[in-house]
Design a protein around this motif. Structure first.
Motif, PDB file in Angstrom:
ATOM      1  N   ASN A   1     -15.145 -76.156 -18.549  1.00  0.00           N
ATOM      2  CA  ASN A   1     -15.995 -75.598 -19.671  1.00  0.00           C
ATOM      3  C   ASN A   1     -17.296 -75.342 -19.276  1.00  0.00           C
ATOM      4  O   ASN A   1     -17.601 -74.131 -19.612  1.00  0.00           O
ATOM      5  CB  ASN A   1     -15.931 -76.632 -20.852  1.00  0.00           C
TER       6      ASN A   1
ATOM      7  N   ILE B   1     -17.191 -71.947 -17.139  1.00  0.00           N
ATOM      8  CA  ILE B   1     -17.076 -70.716 -18.042  1.00  0.00           C
ATOM      9  C   ILE B   1     -18.207 -70.324 -18.668  1.00  0.00           C
ATOM     10  O   ILE B   1     -18.559 -69.150 -18.780  1.00  0.00           O
ATOM     11  CB  ILE B   1     -15.643 -71.022 -18.959  1.00  0.00           C
ATOM     12  N   LEU B   2     -18.758 -71.222 -19.398  1.00  0.00           N
ATOM     13  CA  LEU B   2     -19.903 -70.875 -20.138  1.00  0.00           C
ATOM     14  C   LEU B   2     -21.022 -70.366 -19.317  1.00  0.00           C
ATOM     15  O   LEU B   2     -21.659 -69.460 -19.677  1.00  0.00           O
ATOM     16  CB  LEU B   2     -20.594 -72.260 -20.924  1.00  0.00           C
TER      17      LEU B   2
ATOM     18  N   ALA C   1     -20.459 -66.848 -17.918  1.00  0.00           N
ATOM     19  CA  ALA C   1     -20.789 -65.655 -19.012  1.00  0.00           C
ATOM     20  C   ALA C   1     -21.961 -65.371 -19.372  1.00  0.00           C
ATOM     21  O   ALA C   1     -22.330 -64.217 -19.669  1.00  0.00           O
ATOM     22  CB  ALA C   1     -19.639 -66.153 -20.389  1.00  0.00           C
ATOM     23  N   LEU C   2     -22.734 -66.484 -19.289  1.00  0.00           N
ATOM     24  CA  LEU C   2     -24.253 -66.270 -19.528  1.00  0.00           C
ATOM     25  C   LEU C   2     -24.753 -65.321 -18.266  1.00  0.00           C
ATOM     26  O   LEU C   2     -25.645 -64.469 -18.574  1.00  0.00           O
ATOM     27  CB  LEU C   2     -24.938 -67.594 -19.900  1.00  0.00           C
TER      28      LEU C   2
ATOM     29  N   GLU D   1     -23.283 -63.531 -16.391  1.00  0.00           N
ATOM     30  CA  GLU D   1     -22.718 -62.362 -16.249  1.00  0.00           C
ATOM     31  C   GLU D   1     -23.664 -61.103 -17.264  1.00  0.00           C
ATOM     32  O   GLU D   1     -23.513 -59.970 -17.075  1.00  0.00           O
ATOM     33  CB  GLU D   1     -21.156 -62.415 -16.711  1.00  0.00           C
ATOM     34  N   SER D   2     -24.109 -61.702 -18.156  1.00  0.00           N
ATOM     35  CA  SER D   2     -24.655 -60.997 -19.336  1.00  0.00           C
ATOM     36  C   SER D   2     -25.961 -60.097 -18.452  1.00  0.00           C
ATOM     37  O   SER D   2     -26.202 -58.867 -19.181  1.00  0.00           O
ATOM     38  CB  SER D   2     -25.033 -61.655 -20.332  1.00  0.00           C
TER      39      SER D   2
ATOM     40  N   ILE E   1     -24.266 -57.136 -17.316  1.00  0.00           N
ATOM     41  CA  ILE E   1     -23.727 -56.089 -18.403  1.00  0.00           C
ATOM     42  C   ILE E   1     -24.882 -55.344 -19.004  1.00  0.00           C
ATOM     43  O   ILE E   1     -25.037 -54.137 -19.104  1.00  0.00           O
ATOM     44  CB  ILE E   1     -23.010 -57.063 -19.357  1.00  0.00           C
ATOM     45  N   TYR E   2     -26.057 -55.930 -19.006  1.00  0.00           N
ATOM     46  CA  TYR E   2     -27.473 -55.217 -19.542  1.00  0.00           C
ATOM     47  C   TYR E   2     -27.552 -54.165 -18.690  1.00  0.00           C
ATOM     48  O   TYR E   2     -27.864 -53.108 -19.039  1.00  0.00           O
ATOM     49  CB  TYR E   2     -28.734 -56.028 -19.244  1.00  0.00           C
TER      50      TYR E   2
ATOM     51  N   PHE F   1     -25.240 -52.326 -16.771  1.00  0.00           N
ATOM     52  CA  PHE F   1     -24.284 -51.532 -16.998  1.00  0.00           C
ATOM     53  C   PHE F   1     -24.485 -50.715 -18.383  1.00  0.00           C
ATOM     54  O   PHE F   1     -24.384 -49.389 -18.340  1.00  0.00           O
ATOM     55  CB  PHE F   1     -22.851 -52.396 -17.308  1.00  0.00           C
ATOM     56  N   VAL F   2     -24.901 -51.259 -19.402  1.00  0.00           N
ATOM     57  CA  VAL F   2     -25.100 -50.671 -20.674  1.00  0.00           C
ATOM     58  C   VAL F   2     -26.138 -49.654 -20.523  1.00  0.00           C
ATOM     59  O   VAL F   2     -26.163 -48.416 -20.890  1.00  0.00           O
ATOM     60  CB  VAL F   2     -25.418 -51.680 -21.820  1.00  0.00           C
TER      61      VAL F   2
ATOM     62  N   LEU G   1     -24.881 -46.575 -18.713  1.00  0.00           N
ATOM     63  CA  LEU G   1     -24.124 -45.768 -19.490  1.00  0.00           C
ATOM     64  C   LEU G   1     -25.049 -45.045 -20.743  1.00  0.00           C
ATOM     65  O   LEU G   1     -24.809 -43.892 -20.821  1.00  0.00           O
ATOM     66  CB  LEU G   1     -23.005 -46.762 -20.631  1.00  0.00           C
ATOM     67  N   VAL G   2     -26.128 -45.659 -21.053  1.00  0.00           N
ATOM     68  CA  VAL G   2     -26.502 -44.952 -22.089  1.00  0.00           C
ATOM     69  C   VAL G   2     -27.486 -43.852 -21.492  1.00  0.00           C
ATOM     70  O   VAL G   2     -27.697 -42.872 -21.942  1.00  0.00           O
ATOM     71  CB  VAL G   2     -27.977 -45.876 -23.004  1.00  0.00           C
TER      72      VAL G   2
ATOM     73  N   PHE H   1     -24.956 -40.732 -20.911  1.00  0.00           N
ATOM     74  CA  PHE H   1     -24.608 -40.065 -22.089  1.00  0.00           C
ATOM     75  C   PHE H   1     -25.324 -39.469 -23.027  1.00  0.00           C
ATOM     76  O   PHE H   1     -25.073 -38.785 -23.896  1.00  0.00           O
ATOM     77  CB  PHE H   1     -23.473 -41.137 -22.788  1.00  0.00           C
TER      78      PHE H   1
END
Lengths: 287, 76
Positions: free
Chosen positions: B48, B51-52, B55-56, B58-59, B62-63, B65-66, B69-70, B73
């Motif tokens: 547990n 996994i926690l 994911a933290l 990985e964020s 993700i920032y 990546f976002v 993308l912005v 586009f």
């Protein structure tokens, strides 16, 4: 095209004609291998046939269109985005399922659960136990809220299997989920400590860290929203690329990949969402 | 004066945050495997936590990546 159809059907017919001997027979392994090989060949040839068949109806769309914002629909003079309409449809279906279950299935529950009752009890029990473990006060409403949110979320990602753009790939929707969490954090904090006490935790170790703690408090819902949005949008772009690359031949393969991207990955992300929300609520309540 | 080439280079640089995230997640998984090897009955708790933590971290990837993308586009 006709040749591939004949070959595919012929391979399957041949496979069913080879008899399977008894298990103790020495030739069992080789016969099974031959049957498996014929089934694989039949499957591939049928896939080629389907691709050629659907290629007849091909529209000339040769570029990949991806946009961050979903398209807007005009509804009674308001311009709403398509995610909101899809979310309404999902909510209507969920309410219908809930009413049907409550009216027909719940009065027939027995002492020892079997079948549908076992599934329901396992799901509700998992979320409820998890919530009570992390935030162990007497609050029943929080577990119910998280289960409803999980049902809505799972419903809206399953929609992608039908080809519709799911509502969670819209930054507005994930931001609204995160803002509800932000409101919950402040509500529990103010209920436990009062408004002055909640503002006082901003200056906890030394008063000079107040701006930084304020900034990190604001960053919590934004990071929750961005994490969910980025993961869901990434999955959607990968599957769109697969559809675009395979063209007319995308008969069975994107469904298998969709099983990971639309069923397993959102579950993990949502588990993270609930876990972090509970952690922050617990942090706002402790002394 | 925006050039599609400069936007593409900028988006490529923005996704570089994935390097740090991947490295950190690999190290974290290695330590989790070591911890389970030391004490196999704490398997589910370590799972547990792993996994926690994954994911933290990985964020941050993700920032990036976002942001890319912005940029792609909305800048013409």
């Amino acid at each position: 095209m006709a040749v591939s159809l004949l070959l595919g059907v012929g391979a399957f017919v041949l496979r069913s004609r080879i008899p399977l001997p008894a298990k103790e027979d020495a030739t069992f392994g080789s016969v099974k291998k031959k049957r498996g090989l014929l089934m694989l060949a039949g499957g591939i040839v049928l896939w080629v046939f389907c691709g050629l068949f659907f290629g007849l109806f091909a529209s000339g769309d040769k570029t990949l269109h991806v946009s961050i914002n979903p398209e807007r629909i005009d509804l009674l003079g308001f311009s709403v985005s398509s995610s909101v309409v899809v979310a309404w449809i999902v909510i209507a279906v969920l309410i219908l399922i809930a009413v049907i279950l409550r009216v027909f299935a719940v009065p027939r529950f027995q002492e020892k659960p079997r079948g549908l009752q076992l599934v329901l009890e396992t799901a509700v029990g998992a979320v409820s136990n998890f919530t009570k473990d992390k935030f162990g006060h007497e609050n029943d409403g929080l577990a119910a809220y998280f289960f409803a949110l999980a049902a809505l979320f799972i419903g809206s990602t399953i929609v992608e299997l039908f080809g519709i753009r799911p509502p969670t790939t819209d930054l507005s929707m994930t931001l609204s989920y995160a803002l509800v969490t932000f409101v919950l954090i402040n509500y529990f904090g103010i209920r436990k400590k009062g408004v002055k006490g909640r503002l006082k935790t901003l200056t906890k170790p030394v008063p000079v860290v107040a701006p930084f703690k304020l900034l990190s408090d604001i960053a919590v819902p934004i990071s929750l929203a961005c994490r969910l949005f980025g993961n869901m949008l990434g999955g959607m772009i990968v599957i769109d690329l697969l559809y675009y690359a395979l063209g007319a031949f995308s008969v069975g393969i994107p469904a298998v990949l969709g099983l990971y991207f639309n069923a397993f990955h959102p579950l993990i992300q949502f588990f993270i969402f609930i876990n972090l929300s509970l952690t922050f609520i617990g942090e706002a309540v402790e002394d | 004066m925006t050039n599609i080439g400069l936007v593409a280079i900028g988006a490529g640089i923005a996704v570089f945050t994935g390097v740090g995230a991947g490295l950190a997640m690999g190290i974290a998984t290695g330590k989790a495997v070591e911890a389970v090897a030391r004490q196999p009955e704490a398997n589910s708790k370590i799972n547990n936590l792993l996994i926690l933590g994954l994911a933290l971290t990985e964020s941050t990837a993700i920032y990036g990546f976002v942001t890319a993308l912005v940029m792609i586009f909305t800048m013409k």
